[in-house]
Design a protein around this motif. Structure first.
Motif, PDB file in Angstrom:
ATOM      1  N   HIS A 220      42.317  45.327  29.772  1.00 34.32           N
ATOM      2  CA  HIS A 220      43.778  45.401  29.625  1.00 34.32           C
ATOM      3  C   HIS A 220      44.275  46.499  30.554  1.00 34.32           C
ATOM      4  CE1 HIS A 220      47.447  46.772  27.091  1.00 34.32           C
ATOM      5  NE2 HIS A 220      47.803  45.879  28.013  1.00 34.32           N
ATOM      6  N   ALA A 221      44.824  46.104  31.708  1.00 34.59           N
ATOM      7  CA  ALA A 221      45.221  47.080  32.718  1.00 34.59           C
ATOM      8  C   ALA A 221      46.201  46.471  33.692  1.00 34.59           C
ATOM      9  CB  ALA A 221      43.993  47.590  33.477  1.00 34.59           C
ATOM     10  N   ASP A 222      46.963  47.339  34.338  1.00 33.11           N
ATOM     11  CA  ASP A 222      47.859  46.963  35.426  1.00 33.11           C
ATOM     12  C   ASP A 222      47.073  47.064  36.722  1.00 33.11           C
ATOM     13  OD1 ASP A 222      49.769  46.791  37.425  1.00 33.11           O
ATOM     14  OD2 ASP A 222      51.200  48.135  36.457  1.00 33.11           O
ATOM     15  N   ALA A 223      46.930  45.962  37.433  1.00 30.69           N
ATOM     16  CA  ALA A 223      46.124  45.949  38.656  1.00 30.69           C
ATOM     17  C   ALA A 223      46.653  46.908  39.710  1.00 30.69           C
ATOM     18  CB  ALA A 223      46.060  44.537  39.222  1.00 30.69           C
ATOM     19  N   LEU A 224      47.940  47.226  39.671  1.00 28.14           N
ATOM     20  CA  LEU A 224      48.511  48.147  40.654  1.00 28.14           C
ATOM     21  C   LEU A 224      48.199  49.601  40.331  1.00 28.14           C
ATOM     22  CD1 LEU A 224      52.006  46.574  41.391  1.00 28.14           C
ATOM     23  CD2 LEU A 224      50.135  46.927  43.014  1.00 28.14           C
ATOM     24  N   ARG A 225      47.726  49.854  39.122  1.00 27.88           N
ATOM     25  CA  ARG A 225      47.458  51.231  38.718  1.00 27.88           C
ATOM     26  C   ARG A 225      45.978  51.525  38.532  1.00 27.88           C
ATOM     27  NH1 ARG A 225      52.115  53.823  37.162  1.00 27.88           N
ATOM     28  NH2 ARG A 225      53.940  52.497  36.872  1.00 27.88           N
ATOM     29  N   VAL A 226      45.180  50.493  38.485  1.00 28.29           N
ATOM     30  CA  VAL A 226      43.755  50.703  38.247  1.00 28.29           C
ATOM     31  C   VAL A 226      43.124  51.366  39.471  1.00 28.29           C
ATOM     32  CG1 VAL A 226      43.038  48.429  39.108  1.00 28.29           C
ATOM     33  CG2 VAL A 226      41.641  49.618  37.417  1.00 28.29           C
ATOM     34  N   ALA A 227      42.338  52.405  39.209  1.00 25.37           N
ATOM     35  CA  ALA A 227      41.692  53.139  40.296  1.00 25.37           C
ATOM     36  C   ALA A 227      40.216  52.804  40.414  1.00 25.37           C
ATOM     37  CB  ALA A 227      41.868  54.644  40.084  1.00 25.37           C
TER      38      ALA A 227
ATOM     39  N   PRO B 156      32.764  44.512  41.908  1.00 21.91           N
ATOM     40  CA  PRO B 156      33.239  43.182  42.330  1.00 21.91           C
ATOM     41  C   PRO B 156      32.934  42.906  43.800  1.00 21.91           C
ATOM     42  CG  PRO B 156      34.958  44.403  41.160  1.00 21.91           C
ATOM     43  CD  PRO B 156      33.876  45.377  41.475  1.00 21.91           C
ATOM     44  N   THR B 157      32.554  41.682  44.076  1.00 23.97           N
ATOM     45  CA  THR B 157      32.336  41.245  45.456  1.00 23.97           C
ATOM     46  C   THR B 157      33.406  40.270  45.933  1.00 23.97           C
ATOM     47  OG1 THR B 157      30.923  39.417  44.721  1.00 23.97           O
ATOM     48  CG2 THR B 157      29.841  41.512  45.227  1.00 23.97           C
ATOM     49  N   ALA B 158      34.148  39.677  44.994  1.00 20.28           N
ATOM     50  CA  ALA B 158      35.162  38.680  45.354  1.00 20.28           C
ATOM     51  C   ALA B 158      36.380  38.839  44.453  1.00 20.28           C
ATOM     52  CB  ALA B 158      34.604  37.266  45.223  1.00 20.28           C
ATOM     53  N   LEU B 159      37.554  38.737  45.059  1.00 20.04           N
ATOM     54  CA  LEU B 159      38.814  38.684  44.314  1.00 20.04           C
ATOM     55  C   LEU B 159      39.292  37.244  44.344  1.00 20.04           C
ATOM     56  CD1 LEU B 159      41.400  39.856  42.970  1.00 20.04           C
ATOM     57  CD2 LEU B 159      42.241  40.343  45.283  1.00 20.04           C
ATOM     58  N   VAL B 160      39.466  36.643  43.177  1.00 21.76           N
ATOM     59  CA  VAL B 160      39.976  35.273  43.067  1.00 21.76           C
ATOM     60  C   VAL B 160      41.048  35.285  41.991  1.00 21.76           C
ATOM     61  CG1 VAL B 160      39.423  32.847  42.705  1.00 21.76           C
ATOM     62  CG2 VAL B 160      37.685  34.380  43.664  1.00 21.76           C
ATOM     63  N   ALA B 161      42.268  34.878  42.343  1.00 23.12           N
ATOM     64  CA  ALA B 161      43.351  35.020  41.371  1.00 23.12           C
ATOM     65  C   ALA B 161      44.552  34.166  41.726  1.00 23.12           C
ATOM     66  CB  ALA B 161      43.788  36.489  41.286  1.00 23.12           C
ATOM     67  N   ASN B 162      45.260  33.783  40.670  1.00 29.37           N
ATOM     68  CA  ASN B 162      46.607  33.235  40.787  1.00 29.37           C
ATOM     69  C   ASN B 162      47.535  34.418  40.543  1.00 29.37           C
ATOM     70  OD1 ASN B 162      49.078  31.850  40.501  1.00 29.37           O
ATOM     71  ND2 ASN B 162      48.649  31.367  38.355  1.00 29.37           N
TER      72      ASN B 162
ATOM     73  N   GLU C 230      34.222  41.676  49.237  1.00 29.32           N
ATOM     74  CA  GLU C 230      33.863  41.072  50.519  1.00 29.32           C
ATOM     75  C   GLU C 230      34.774  39.904  50.874  1.00 29.32           C
ATOM     76  OE1 GLU C 230      29.830  39.972  49.933  1.00 29.32           O
ATOM     77  OE2 GLU C 230      29.093  42.037  49.801  1.00 29.32           O
ATOM     78  N   THR C 231      35.230  39.175  49.848  1.00 33.58           N
ATOM     79  CA  THR C 231      36.107  38.028  50.082  1.00 33.58           C
ATOM     80  C   THR C 231      37.259  38.045  49.092  1.00 33.58           C
ATOM     81  OG1 THR C 231      34.878  36.559  48.592  1.00 33.58           O
ATOM     82  CG2 THR C 231      34.198  36.606  50.916  1.00 33.58           C
ATOM     83  N   VAL C 232      38.341  37.385  49.495  1.00 29.34           N
ATOM     84  CA  VAL C 232      39.535  37.248  48.664  1.00 29.34           C
ATOM     85  C   VAL C 232      40.013  35.808  48.770  1.00 29.34           C
ATOM     86  CG1 VAL C 232      41.960  37.922  48.367  1.00 29.34           C
ATOM     87  CG2 VAL C 232      40.247  39.648  48.982  1.00 29.34           C
ATOM     88  N   LEU C 233      40.348  35.204  47.638  1.00 31.71           N
ATOM     89  CA  LEU C 233      41.019  33.907  47.627  1.00 31.71           C
ATOM     90  C   LEU C 233      42.105  34.005  46.567  1.00 31.71           C
ATOM     91  CD1 LEU C 233      41.513  30.835  46.541  1.00 31.71           C
ATOM     92  CD2 LEU C 233      41.009  31.119  48.968  1.00 31.71           C
TER      93      LEU C 233
ATOM     94  N   HIS D  95      46.350  46.947  47.473  1.00 29.70           N
ATOM     95  CA  HIS D  95      45.817  48.019  46.629  1.00 29.70           C
ATOM     96  C   HIS D  95      44.345  47.798  46.314  1.00 29.70           C
ATOM     97  CE1 HIS D  95      45.527  51.029  43.465  1.00 29.70           C
ATOM     98  NE2 HIS D  95      45.128  50.096  42.621  1.00 29.70           N
ATOM     99  N   LEU D  96      43.980  46.576  45.978  1.00 25.39           N
ATOM    100  CA  LEU D  96      42.594  46.308  45.617  1.00 25.39           C
ATOM    101  C   LEU D  96      41.665  46.355  46.828  1.00 25.39           C
ATOM    102  CD1 LEU D  96      43.129  43.540  42.921  1.00 25.39           C
ATOM    103  CD2 LEU D  96      42.482  45.932  42.560  1.00 25.39           C
TER     104      LEU D  96
END
Length: 300
Positions: free
Chosen positions: A117-124, A131-137, A158-161, A149-150
Motif C-alpha cells: 500500500h503505497a504511492d508510486a511517486l513517493r516510494v523510495a 524488480p527487473t520489469a515494470l508492467v502496468a496500466n 531492465e524493461t518497462v511495458l 521516478h521509477l
C-alpha cells in the motif's frame, strides 16, 4: 525472444482471469466507485491483459513491479509468467483485497505476490526482491512522472511495458524532429530505448475513458557519457521546451544568464543557436549542460 513461449500460462499454473461481470461485482461488494483522483479505469477485457503480458516479454526469471493493480486483472495474467510480482496500490481497499482475489482465483500462485500500500511517486525503495520489469496500466494523470521516478529510483529495472493515454504514449516514443517530441521523450530517452508497442481502444476499460490508450516499451540503456549530472541535463531540457517555438538561444537565455551566454554554450556544444529543442537528441542536451557558462553545479 519467442513471444509464443510466454504468451500463455502452462496448464499447471492456469488461472481464471477477471471478466466484465466479475469486475463490476467485485467493485460493488467492495463499495468501489472508480475515481478520477486516482485515475482509476479498470481493464475488463481478458484479451487485453494477455496482450500486455505478451508485449512485456516477461519470463520466469523476472520480478515484476506493477503500479496500480486495481482489482487485479493484469496481476492475475502476469503471475503464471513471472518469478514474482510486487504490486504498488495507493487505494487501501484495493490493496487489502488483491491478495484475497489471487487466493480465490490462483491460490497456487499467491506466494509469488506481494502487495504494498503505497504511492508510486513517493516510494523510495521497493520491498522484497529487486524488480527487473515494470508492467502496468498506469493512471493517465501521473503516467510520465511515475515512469521517470521509477526508472530513476529502481536501477534494477531492465524493461518497462506500460499502458498510458495514447497521446502520452506517442510523446514518450517520439524521436527528434517529431511534432510531439518533447520533455517526456528526452527524459525517457536518458534511461532507455523507447518504442511504441500498439494501440488499445477505450472499450476495454470500465469506466471507458474519453481517449484511446497506447502501449509503450522501454529497454534500459546506459545514459549518455557526460560530465554533467542528470539534474543538470534535465534542467536544459526543461528550459528548451518551456518555450519550444523559440530558438535555443532565446529559450536558454534564462538558464544561461543571457542570450549571449546561451549562444556561447550552444556553440561550444556544437549546436546551432538558431535550432529548436525539438531537433536535439538527449546526447545534444548533455553536451549543452556541460558548457553552462558558470561554475555552480546543480546538486546531485
Amino acid at each position: 525472444m519467442d513471444n509464443a513461449a510466454v504468451s500463455e500460462p502452462e496448464e499447471s499454473t492456469a488461472v481464471t482471469l477477471l471478466g466484465p461481470a466479475q469486475i463490476r461485482d467485485l467493485a460493488a461488494r467492495l463499495g468501489i466507485r472508480p475515481t478520477k483522483q486516482w485515475g482509476q479505469n479498470f481493464v475488463i477485457d481478458k484479451g487485453t491483459v494477455r496482450r500486455i503480458v505478451r508485449a512485456s516479454e516477461i519470463t520466469a526469471e523476472d520480478v515484476v513491479l506493477e503500479v496500480g493493480p486495481g482489482l487485479g486483472s493484469l496481476t492475475l495474467a502476469m503471475l503464471p509468467h513471472a518469478r514474482h510480482v510486487t504490486a504498488l496500490e495507493i487505494d487501501p481497499v484495493l490493496a487489502e483485497q488483491l491478495p484475497r482475489t489471487v487466493a480465490d482465483l490462483a491460490p497456487d500462485l499467491l506466494d509469488r505476490l506481494d502487495v504494498v500500500h503505497a504511492d508510486a511517486l513517493r516510494v523510495a525503495e521497493i520491498p522484497g526482491p529487486a524488480p527487473t520489469a515494470l508492467v502496468a496500466n498506469l493512471p493517465y494523470n501521473v503516467a510520465v512522472p511515475v515512469v521517470l521516478h521509477l526508472l530513476a529510483t529502481v536501477p534494477t529495472l531492465e524493461t518497462v511495458l506500460v499502458m498510458v493515454q495514447l497521446e502520452v504514449a506517442e510523446r514518450l516514443a517520439a524521436g527528434p524532429g517529431s511534432k510531439v517530441y518533447g520533455v517526456p521523450s528526452v527524459k525517457a530517452g536518458w534511461y532507455a530505448e523507447v518504442t511504441g508497442a500498439g494501440r488499445i481502444g477505450r472499450t476495454v476499460f470500465w469506466p471507458a475513458p474519453n481517449v484511446d490508450s497506447g502501449l509503450v516499451r522501454m529497454v534500459r540503456r546506459d545514459p549518455p557519457v557526460t560530465l554533467a549530472t542528470r539534474p543538470e541535463v534535465f534542467a536544459v531540457v526543461d528550459a528548451a521546451f518551456a518555450q519550444r517555438r523559440k530558438t535555443l538561444r532565446a529559450a536558454l537565455s534564462g538558464w544561461a544568464g543571457s542570450g549571449a551566454a546561451a549562444e556561447q554554450a550552444l556553440r561550444a556544444a556544437s549546436v546551432d543557436p538558431r535550432a529548436r529543442g525539438e531537433v536535439l537528441t538527449v546526447e545534444d542536451f548533455a553536451r549543452i549542460a556541460e558548457h553552462r557558462p558558470r561554475t555552480e553545479r546543480v546538486e546531485r
